[in-house]
Design an enzyme around this catalytic site. Structure first.
Site, PDB file in Angstrom:
ATOM      1  N   THR A   1       0.913  -1.069  -0.070  1.00  0.00           N
ATOM      2  CA  THR A   1       0.048   0.069  -0.211  1.00  0.00           C
ATOM      3  C   THR A   1       0.685   1.144   0.079  1.00  0.00           C
ATOM      4  O   THR A   1       2.013   1.180   0.615  1.00  0.00           O
ATOM      5  CB  THR A   1      -0.973   0.160   1.255  1.00  0.00           C
ATOM      6  OG1 THR A   1      -1.536   1.355   1.139  1.00  0.00           O
ATOM      7  CG2 THR A   1      -0.296  -0.269   2.604  1.00  0.00           C
ATOM      8  N   ASP A   2       0.256   2.334  -0.593  1.00  0.00           N
ATOM      9  CA  ASP A   2       0.923   3.651  -0.398  1.00  0.00           C
ATOM     10  C   ASP A   2       1.045   4.045   1.030  1.00  0.00           C
ATOM     11  O   ASP A   2       2.116   4.829   1.161  1.00  0.00           O
ATOM     12  CB  ASP A   2       0.573   4.701  -1.780  1.00  0.00           C
ATOM     13  CG  ASP A   2      -0.807   5.091  -1.079  1.00  0.00           C
ATOM     14  OD1 ASP A   2      -1.497   4.403  -0.316  1.00  0.00           O
ATOM     15  OD2 ASP A   2      -1.392   6.167  -1.722  1.00  0.00           O
ATOM     16  N   GLU A   3       0.381   3.860   1.859  1.00  0.00           N
ATOM     17  CA  GLU A   3       0.308   4.212   3.095  1.00  0.00           C
ATOM     18  C   GLU A   3       1.804   3.927   3.944  1.00  0.00           C
ATOM     19  O   GLU A   3       2.213   4.617   4.801  1.00  0.00           O
ATOM     20  CB  GLU A   3      -0.705   3.333   3.925  1.00  0.00           C
ATOM     21  CG  GLU A   3      -2.012   3.589   3.521  1.00  0.00           C
ATOM     22  CD  GLU A   3      -2.607   4.832   4.274  1.00  0.00           C
ATOM     23  OE1 GLU A   3      -2.172   5.274   5.089  1.00  0.00           O
ATOM     24  OE2 GLU A   3      -3.611   5.359   3.740  1.00  0.00           O
TER      25      GLU A   3
ATOM     26  N   TYR B   1      -1.655   0.218  10.998  1.00  0.00           N
ATOM     27  CA  TYR B   1      -1.941  -0.362   9.518  1.00  0.00           C
ATOM     28  C   TYR B   1      -0.576  -0.075   8.908  1.00  0.00           C
ATOM     29  O   TYR B   1      -0.146  -1.229   8.108  1.00  0.00           O
ATOM     30  CB  TYR B   1      -3.103   0.090   8.841  1.00  0.00           C
ATOM     31  CG  TYR B   1      -3.241  -0.094   7.203  1.00  0.00           C
ATOM     32  CD1 TYR B   1      -3.197  -1.569   6.937  1.00  0.00           C
ATOM     33  CD2 TYR B   1      -3.291   0.964   6.568  1.00  0.00           C
ATOM     34  CE1 TYR B   1      -3.372  -1.757   5.349  1.00  0.00           C
ATOM     35  CE2 TYR B   1      -3.289   0.659   5.079  1.00  0.00           C
ATOM     36  CZ  TYR B   1      -3.281  -0.803   4.632  1.00  0.00           C
ATOM     37  OH  TYR B   1      -3.357  -1.036   3.377  1.00  0.00           O
TER      38      TYR B   1
ATOM     39  N   LYS C   1       1.945  -3.135   7.246  1.00  0.00           N
ATOM     40  CA  LYS C   1       2.535  -3.579   5.761  1.00  0.00           C
ATOM     41  C   LYS C   1       3.715  -3.278   5.424  1.00  0.00           C
ATOM     42  O   LYS C   1       4.331  -3.794   4.724  1.00  0.00           O
ATOM     43  CB  LYS C   1       1.355  -2.406   4.951  1.00  0.00           C
ATOM     44  CG  LYS C   1      -0.051  -3.042   4.900  1.00  0.00           C
ATOM     45  CD  LYS C   1      -0.186  -4.185   4.195  1.00  0.00           C
ATOM     46  CE  LYS C   1      -0.047  -4.564   3.088  1.00  0.00           C
ATOM     47  NZ  LYS C   1      -0.293  -5.898   2.530  1.00  0.00           N
TER      48      LYS C   1
END
Length: 175
Positions: free
Chosen positions: A133-135, A158, A162
């Site tokens: 994810t770009d998060e 989160y 990841k």
């Protein structure tokens, strides 16, 4: 070309169901195994149009269960993995961070261990494709872009989970 047996984790989710459908339809000579725990994010109704396809199998399982994952690799002989299964949503991760560590980190390592064991004699002929994810990069400045060189800067449980799973995948690849 050898007959592929591709495991797609999280294949009943929104993105995963599109990946499963694409592979089932585009690669009729490959067998696609959709592994999903069917939590809040998974819905097999997303796949009713392909559920009877001869090259499709659904497996209800939890990637946190290491022995189950190992047994599935032995039973089905997966040749490749596309790993999308994850706990998601920042607010949920703040309320229950351990659930995110278990699925996103431990679950990923369980898949890596099972693949490493199953493929030990010919690691180069298999693909383990991990979806992130770009998060993991934190927040963008106004008008900015994430690049391959953007440093990791997770800002929630989160994104930290990841980022950790990304690092495990990279470490397994390197070692």
């Amino acid at each position: 070309m050898a007959h592929k047996k591709i495991l797609i984790t999280g294949g009943a989710g929104f993105i995963g169901s599109h990946v499963v459908r694409l592979f089932v339809n585009k690669y009729p000579d490959y067998h696609i195994y959709n592994l999903d725990k069917l939590t809040y994010a998974g819905n097999l109704k997303n796949l009713t149009d392909i559920e009877q396809a001869s090259n499709y199998t659904f497996i209800k399982a939890d990637i946190v269960d290491a022995s189950s994952i190992q047994q599935l690799f032995e039973q089905y002989g997966f040749t490749d993995v596309i790993h999308l299964a994850a706990e998601s949503h920042v607010d949920r991760s703040i309320a229950n961070p351990l659930e995110f560590v278990m699925t996103n980190v431990v679950g990923t390592v369980n898949l890596l261990n099972a693949a490493k064991h199953a493929w030990k004699d010919e690691l180069n002929n298999h693909l383990f494709y991990h979806v992130s994810t770009d998060e993991v990069y934190g927040s963008l400045d106004d008008g900015g872009f994430f690049l391959e060189t953007t440093p990791y800067d997770p800002q929630s449980p989160y994104s930290a989970s990841k980022a950790s799973s990304d690092h495990f995948v990279r470490a397994y690849h390197n070692t």
